[in-house]
Design a protein around this motif. Structure first.
Motif: not given
Length: 88
Positions: A29-39
Motif C-alpha cells: 500500500s505504501g509503494f502504491v501511494l508513493l507511486l501515485l504521489a510521484l505520478l
C-alpha cells in the motif's frame, strides 16, 4: 479491498496492534501511494482527470437523485411509461 482499507486504517489511527502478516500489505500500500504521489508530481493531469471524472459522475448522480426526491410523481409516471413500453 476491504482488508487493505481496514489494515491501512488501523495503521493510521493506531486502533489495534498490527502483526507481521500485515507488513506485506502495508508495504504494498505504501509503494502504491508513493507511486501515485510521484505520478501526481510529474504529470498532475494523470491524477486530476480521473478525479474530475469521478466528481462529475458523483455530481450528476446527486443532482438526479435530488430531482427525483423533489419530483416523485414525475419519476413514478416515467417508470410506469417505461414499464408499459417494455410489455408492448
Amino acid at each position: 479491498a476491504l482488508r487493505i482499507a481496514n489494515t491501512v486504517g488501523a495503521a493510521i489511527t493506531n486502533r489495534r496492534e498490527l502483526g507481521a502478516a500485515e507488513a506485506k500489505l502495508m508495504a504494498g500500500s505504501g509503494f502504491v501511494l508513493l507511486l501515485l504521489a510521484l505520478l501526481g508530481l510529474l504529470w498532475p493531469w494523470l491524477i486530476a482527470v480521473p478525479l474530475a471524472g469521478f466528481g462529475l459522475w458523483l455530481a450528476l448522480a446527486l443532482l438526479l437523485q435530488a430531482w427525483r426526491l423533489r419530483h416523485p410523481a414525475a419519476a413514478v409516471t416515467r417508470s410506469a411509461e417505461k414499464r408499459d413500453r417494455e410489455t408492448i
